[in-house]
Design an enzyme around this catalytic site. Structure first.
Site, PDB file in Angstrom:
ATOM      1  N   LYS A 176       0.873  -1.176   0.000  1.00 31.70           N
ATOM      2  CA  LYS A 176       0.000   0.000   0.000  1.00 31.70           C
ATOM      3  C   LYS A 176       0.906   1.222   0.000  1.00 31.70           C
ATOM      4  O   LYS A 176       1.600   1.499   0.979  1.00 31.70           O
ATOM      5  CB  LYS A 176      -0.915   0.039   1.218  1.00 31.70           C
ATOM      6  CG  LYS A 176      -1.828   1.276   1.230  1.00 31.70           C
ATOM      7  CD  LYS A 176      -2.597   1.400   2.529  1.00 31.70           C
ATOM      8  CE  LYS A 176      -3.451   2.659   2.521  1.00 31.70           C
ATOM      9  NZ  LYS A 176      -2.615   3.901   2.477  1.00 31.70           N
ATOM     10  N   GLY A 233       5.447   3.509  11.073  1.00 30.09           N
ATOM     11  CA  GLY A 233       4.645   4.718  11.188  1.00 30.09           C
ATOM     12  C   GLY A 233       4.314   5.029  12.628  1.00 30.09           C
ATOM     13  O   GLY A 233       5.074   4.711  13.551  1.00 30.09           O
ATOM     14  N   SER A 234       3.154   5.612  12.834  1.00 29.23           N
ATOM     15  CA  SER A 234       2.747   6.080  14.159  1.00 29.23           C
ATOM     16  C   SER A 234       2.292   4.924  15.040  1.00 29.23           C
ATOM     17  O   SER A 234       1.922   3.841  14.551  1.00 29.23           O
ATOM     18  CB  SER A 234       1.608   7.088  14.035  1.00 29.23           C
ATOM     19  OG  SER A 234       0.432   6.451  13.555  1.00 29.23           O
ATOM     20  N   ARG A 236      -0.458   4.954  16.753  1.00 32.73           N
ATOM     21  CA  ARG A 236      -1.891   4.795  16.506  1.00 32.73           C
ATOM     22  C   ARG A 236      -2.147   3.924  15.280  1.00 32.73           C
ATOM     23  O   ARG A 236      -2.981   3.009  15.311  1.00 32.73           O
ATOM     24  CB  ARG A 236      -2.536   6.169  16.325  1.00 32.73           C
ATOM     25  CG  ARG A 236      -4.036   6.129  16.064  1.00 32.73           C
ATOM     26  CD  ARG A 236      -4.589   7.530  15.896  1.00 32.73           C
ATOM     27  NE  ARG A 236      -6.010   7.512  15.571  1.00 32.73           N
ATOM     28  CZ  ARG A 236      -6.729   8.590  15.294  1.00 32.73           C
ATOM     29  NH1 ARG A 236      -6.150   9.777  15.316  1.00 32.73           N
ATOM     30  NH2 ARG A 236      -8.011   8.484  15.006  1.00 32.73           N
ATOM     31  N   GLY A 237      -1.406   4.191  14.194  1.00 34.58           N
ATOM     32  CA  GLY A 237      -1.593   3.419  12.969  1.00 34.58           C
ATOM     33  C   GLY A 237      -1.170   1.979  13.134  1.00 34.58           C
ATOM     34  O   GLY A 237      -1.888   1.046  12.734  1.00 34.58           O
ATOM     35  N   GLY A 238       0.001   1.755  13.730  1.00 41.03           N
ATOM     36  CA  GLY A 238       0.499   0.404  13.905  1.00 41.03           C
ATOM     37  C   GLY A 238      -0.364  -0.425  14.834  1.00 41.03           C
ATOM     38  O   GLY A 238      -0.644  -1.603  14.568  1.00 41.03           O
ATOM     39  N   GLU A 257       6.722  -1.014  13.381  1.00 37.65           N
ATOM     40  CA  GLU A 257       7.669  -0.115  14.050  1.00 37.65           C
ATOM     41  C   GLU A 257       6.925   1.194  14.231  1.00 37.65           C
ATOM     42  O   GLU A 257       6.575   1.855  13.262  1.00 37.65           O
ATOM     43  CB  GLU A 257       8.938   0.035  13.198  1.00 37.65           C
ATOM     44  CG  GLU A 257      10.057   0.755  13.911  1.00 37.65           C
ATOM     45  CD  GLU A 257      10.104   2.221  13.557  1.00 37.65           C
ATOM     46  OE1 GLU A 257       9.547   3.043  14.338  1.00 37.65           O
ATOM     47  OE2 GLU A 257      10.659   2.560  12.517  1.00 37.65           O
ATOM     48  N   CYS A 294      12.879   7.940  12.996  1.00 33.50           N
ATOM     49  CA  CYS A 294      12.286   7.234  14.133  1.00 33.50           C
ATOM     50  C   CYS A 294      13.266   7.081  15.278  1.00 33.50           C
ATOM     51  O   CYS A 294      12.893   6.672  16.368  1.00 33.50           O
ATOM     52  CB  CYS A 294      11.743   5.885  13.708  1.00 33.50           C
ATOM     53  SG  CYS A 294      12.683   5.068  12.430  1.00 33.50           S
ATOM     54  N   GLU A 385       6.343  10.236  22.298  1.00 34.44           N
ATOM     55  CA  GLU A 385       7.080  10.771  21.160  1.00 34.44           C
ATOM     56  C   GLU A 385       6.434  12.044  20.621  1.00 34.44           C
ATOM     57  O   GLU A 385       5.217  12.120  20.458  1.00 34.44           O
ATOM     58  CB  GLU A 385       7.156   9.742  20.041  1.00 34.44           C
ATOM     59  CG  GLU A 385       7.915  10.228  18.809  1.00 34.44           C
ATOM     60  CD  GLU A 385       7.855   9.241  17.658  1.00 34.44           C
ATOM     61  OE1 GLU A 385       8.834   9.166  16.903  1.00 34.44           O
ATOM     62  OE2 GLU A 385       6.833   8.537  17.523  1.00 34.44           O
TER      63      GLU A 385
END
Length: 520
Positions: A176, A233-234, A236-238, A257, A294, A385
């Site tokens: 994606k 990514g973030s 929240r997303g992960g 990650e 990161c 973070e």
């Protein structure tokens, strides 16, 4: 899908130049659920053929991908700079890292020992029961879904580390593309598909879909043919992808990650000997990549002593003279500002220095904030973070406070300790604590910059990643997309070459409990 273009989706989206705020001209179609299904179904069909390719054949494929990318350097860097605001030099270097890691995995495949072949031969005379012949190795999981990262449009995107390691493992890949750099991703994706054709790989070994909404990503994770997910990514997303995968009828691993504040501990002796260089080095690390790595050092733990004050003054001056720079997207810049506002709203936190705002859009302004160790320990929000060019100084009164901070840390990608030889001996307990908190522990350096090599660990305990046992950088990343299988009492002719008795691939193997070196 695969080598066939498809644009059935009626929803369009556009990339923007974050430096100017202007929308770019090329429209991109959000993939439909049907297109996602077609891509994954094709990946499953391709997997049955691709998994049978030899290590040398897969290695040649990865090397051809690297060659195709290198041939498109000017075009990739050009569109990449427009979509991300990153300078040409940074993108050129990142493209080199991308091709380099593809070649590194190719060398791993040519050697072949990565499969961790283990052989225990039969013993029919063993009492009280005969011993069977058992042989174990790693095999590919199946089709893998990869999510492109916003902060590395090349090295962690369409042909980045997740894709490279999954293809090396023998998995097919459906990417994606990140909606912030769709044009860059298309160029890279086309290069992979061209390399697949040149290398005689099956159609569908690689596919890419677009999507600005969460629906496309959810469809990939939910699809029953997908066997693993790679994400950078973030948090929240992960975490949302991890939770989605856990709700499937067949849960699958999500290697996410998700971010880290990467604490830097400055010990007293180092501070006395080298406070100016340490402050200057920290300033550079904080600002590198506009703080969008990161491994950005978002926490700095410093003794409150005379040299600590001098260190702070040098850091404040360096940051106050620093220019802001363009962040990758407007949303990232807004999130950065929001994170800083949240910190500043804390009564115990002071903003002690910030840089100069530039004229362009989406500017990330460097900033240093400070708090006492006691106040830091009483508020877990301060460890979160803030993705951008800032760091929070935590002033400690003594070693006990520093150790207490280390014990209370969540999981992080890295921790850094700046210290003299005497410091390190006197703070051995601190190092042991930090071993349990991070995936990479540095002495007298700064965490930004991740070497792509065999021994690298880019991972860490939750919430830095969803699985602390894995790395997303380096050749060990390949095992995220494999599983062990044991063949018992198999005829030698039916065994994979890696496990045949005469070792036709000449690889390192564990035979009856002893490693047998290849004859090379």
């Amino acid at each position: 899908m695969g080598s066939t273009s498809s644009a059935k989706g009626e929803t369009l989206f556009y990339a923007s130049n974050p430096s100017t705020g202007q929308q770019l001209n090329t429209p991109y179609h959000e993939a439909t659920l049907q297109e996602v299904d077609e891509a994954i179904t094709l990946a499953e069909v391709a997997f049955t053929e691709y998994r049978e390719k030899t290590g040398s054949e897969k290695a040649a494929f990865l090397e051809t991908v690297a060659d195709e990318l290198a041939a498109l350097e000017q075009e990739i860097v050009g569109i990449g700079s427009q979509e991300t605001g990153l300078p040409v030099g940074r993108l050129t270097g990142e493209l080199g890292r991308t091709t380099g890691q593809l070649k590194l995995f190719a060398s791993l495949l040519r050697d072949g020992s990565w499969v961790d072949a283990r052989i225990d031969t039969a013993d029919s005379n063993r009492k009280p029961v005969p011993k069977p012949d058992t042989r174990q190795m790693q095999i590919a999981l199946g089709p893998v879904g990869v999510f492109g990262a916003s902060n590395f449009p090349l090295a962690f995107s369409a042909a980045g580390g997740d894709t490279a390691s999954a293809l090396a493992a023998g998995c097919t890949v459906v990417v994606k593309a990140h909606p912030a750099h769709p044009g860059t991703s298309e160029l890279v994706g086309n290069a992979i598909i061209n390399a697949a054709k040149k290398s005689n790989m099956p159609n569908g070994v690689f596919s890419m879909v677009h999507g600005a909404s969460i629906a496309v990503g959810q469809a990939i994770v939910r699809h029953p043919l997908i066997k693993a997910i790679g994400f950078t990514g973030s948090f929240r997303g992960g975490k949302s992808l991890f939770d989605e995968a856990a709700r499937r009828d067949e849960p699958i691993p999500v290697y996410a990650e998700m971010g880290s504040t990467n604490p830097v501990f400055v010990l007293p002796g180092a501070l006395k000997e080298n406070h100016e260089a340490l402050a200057t080095g920290l300033s550079g690390s904080v600002q590198l990549g506009v703080g969008q790595f990161c491994t950005n050092p978002g926490l700095t733990i410093v003794p409150e002593q005379e040299e600590g004050n001098l260190f702070e003054n040098v850091l404040k001056e360096s940051i106050s003279n620093a220019e802001s720079a363009t962040m990758l997207t407007d949303s990232i810049q807004r999130a950065y500002n929001s994170g800083l506002e949240k910190l500043r709203s804390k009564e115990a936190v002071d903003s002690i220095s910030y840089g100069k705002k530039g004229e362009q859009q989406a500017q990330g302004i460097p900033e240093v904030l400070s708090v006492s160790a006691n106040d830091f320990l009483s508020d877990k929000d301060l460890e979160e973070e803030v993705f951008g060019p800032s760091t929070l100084l935590v002033r400690t009164q003594d070693k006990a406070e520093m150790v207490k901070i280390a014990k209370g840390l969540n999981g992080h990608l890295t921790a850094t300790v700046q210290g003299t030889e005497t410091d390190l001996v006197e703070h051995a307990d601190l190092l042991k604590i930090l071993e349990r908190k991070v995936g990479r522990l540095l002495i007298n350096g700064f965490p930004t910059g991740v070497e792509v090599c065999h021994s690298m660990v880019h991972g860490g305990p939750f919430p830095a990643t969803s699985d602390s046992r894995m790395t997303s950088v380096g050749t060990a990343a390949i095992t995220r997309f494999t599983r062990p299988i044991c063949y018992q009492n198999y005829p030698d002719t039916l065994l994979p070459d890696e496990l045949k008795t005469d070792n036709p691939l000449n690889i390192l193997r564990l035979e009856n409990g002893a490693y047998v070196l290849p004859d090379k």
